[in-house]
Design an enzyme around this catalytic site. Sequence first.
Site, PDB file in Angstrom:
ATOM      1  N   SER A 173       0.847  -1.192   0.000  1.00 57.66           N
ATOM      2  CA  SER A 173       0.000   0.000   0.000  1.00 57.66           C
ATOM      3  C   SER A 173       0.883   1.243   0.000  1.00 57.66           C
ATOM      4  O   SER A 173       2.009   1.230   0.523  1.00 57.66           O
ATOM      5  CB  SER A 173      -0.900   0.017   1.237  1.00 57.66           C
ATOM      6  OG  SER A 173      -1.537   1.275   1.399  1.00 57.66           O
ATOM      7  N   LYS A 194       1.005  -2.302   7.170  1.00 55.68           N
ATOM      8  CA  LYS A 194       1.460  -2.437   5.792  1.00 55.68           C
ATOM      9  C   LYS A 194       2.979  -2.300   5.694  1.00 55.68           C
ATOM     10  O   LYS A 194       3.642  -3.009   4.920  1.00 55.68           O
ATOM     11  CB  LYS A 194       0.780  -1.397   4.902  1.00 55.68           C
ATOM     12  CG  LYS A 194      -0.682  -1.700   4.604  1.00 55.68           C
ATOM     13  CD  LYS A 194      -0.801  -2.972   3.796  1.00 55.68           C
ATOM     14  CE  LYS A 194      -2.236  -3.230   3.353  1.00 55.68           C
ATOM     15  NZ  LYS A 194      -2.357  -4.456   2.541  1.00 55.68           N
ATOM     16  N   PRO A 222      -0.635   0.401  -4.101  1.00 56.46           N
ATOM     17  CA  PRO A 222      -1.739   1.258  -4.569  1.00 56.46           C
ATOM     18  C   PRO A 222      -2.078   2.332  -3.542  1.00 56.46           C
ATOM     19  O   PRO A 222      -1.884   2.151  -2.341  1.00 56.46           O
ATOM     20  CB  PRO A 222      -2.913   0.263  -4.721  1.00 56.46           C
ATOM     21  CG  PRO A 222      -2.327  -1.102  -4.522  1.00 56.46           C
ATOM     22  CD  PRO A 222      -1.091  -0.920  -3.707  1.00 56.46           C
ATOM     23  N   VAL A 255      -2.868  12.837  -6.664  1.00 50.92           N
ATOM     24  CA  VAL A 255      -2.974  13.112  -5.232  1.00 50.92           C
ATOM     25  C   VAL A 255      -3.788  14.389  -5.061  1.00 50.92           C
ATOM     26  O   VAL A 255      -3.511  15.402  -5.702  1.00 50.92           O
ATOM     27  CB  VAL A 255      -1.588  13.282  -4.578  1.00 50.92           C
ATOM     28  CG1 VAL A 255      -1.738  13.554  -3.086  1.00 50.92           C
ATOM     29  CG2 VAL A 255      -0.735  12.043  -4.808  1.00 50.92           C
ATOM     30  N   TYR A 286       2.351  16.274   0.205  1.00 45.21           N
ATOM     31  CA  TYR A 286       3.184  15.327  -0.524  1.00 45.21           C
ATOM     32  C   TYR A 286       2.602  15.065  -1.903  1.00 45.21           C
ATOM     33  O   TYR A 286       1.419  15.283  -2.160  1.00 45.21           O
ATOM     34  CB  TYR A 286       3.338  14.003   0.237  1.00 45.21           C
ATOM     35  CG  TYR A 286       2.057  13.173   0.283  1.00 45.21           C
ATOM     36  CD1 TYR A 286       1.771  12.235  -0.709  1.00 45.21           C
ATOM     37  CD2 TYR A 286       1.137  13.343   1.315  1.00 45.21           C
ATOM     38  CE1 TYR A 286       0.604  11.487  -0.672  1.00 45.21           C
ATOM     39  CE2 TYR A 286      -0.029  12.605   1.358  1.00 45.21           C
ATOM     40  CZ  TYR A 286      -0.297  11.671   0.356  1.00 45.21           C
ATOM     41  OH  TYR A 286      -1.451  10.944   0.392  1.00 45.21           O
TER      42      TYR A 286
END
Length: 296
Positions: A92, A130, A153, A220, A254
């Site tokens: 992830s 994760k 992902p 994003v 980010y």
Amino acid sequence: MEWLMLLLQDGGNFRMCRNKNVIESGFPAAWKEVFKYPKVLYGYLLYRDSLGHLRSSSQMAEILDPAIKGTLNVLRSCKKNPYLKRVVLTSSSAAVRARDNFDPKIPLDESSWSCVDLCERLKIWYALAKTLAERSAWEFAKENDMDLVTVLPSFVIGPSLPRDLCSTASDVLALLKGDSENFSCHGRMGYVHIDDVARCHILVYEDATARGRYLCSSTVLENHELASLLGERYPLLPIPKRFESGWSSRRSYYEFNTIKLRSLGFKFKSVEEMFDDCIASLKEQGHSLKSEASLP
């Protein structure tokens, strides 16, 4: 996730495996039949992302143990198949972005790992699980000379097969119906079409040059950016215009650098396509959106 499994099966000679007993004992006897086939390409373990939103410390073991033990048990079973040439593991982007010690002007790439100390301090158990699970997988692969590739992902959007929605789809449905509470916790987030996630898995298995980790994210967006986009595209839906500020609002700015995946010739679907397909699927399954969406 069932939609992802279907897409992967349509992609070629794949054998799919899913059973929560893998956490304690590896593949059950019935699953072992899968590994008798010389053309087996892919072993895949699915976890419920809904655990990722649990922030109580009492839930930490419920998340970490299944993630780490389940992943290692799958890899141990894969090791027993002499015909298996490569394992593609789904991790992830949460294993990349949960950190506060980076330059926001430099997009995060596959060299970035989430900060364990930060995850523990803020009780971000999903990201911690994760991260530790993927690190454990890489350690196992190195010790056992296994050809491992991981796919990371971001927030997966698109159609789903079952009417009983997973946590991701439930959050999206609530957002489309005007409820901002669940989505407020996401903050700034990467988004990717579920078709792209499936195609990415197939690509990095079949491409002999694929190595290491691959971020899989189309774009994003901040919550308010997503809300603005959706509000303009679906004006008949009561998309929230504001979100409550919470712990997620403290996330650093980010971006993701996905040049590694794109260099293999990969092209992402747009965020508009993600939600078009998601809404069409929700309507086909009979979920009420309070008003009909006017899809362009």
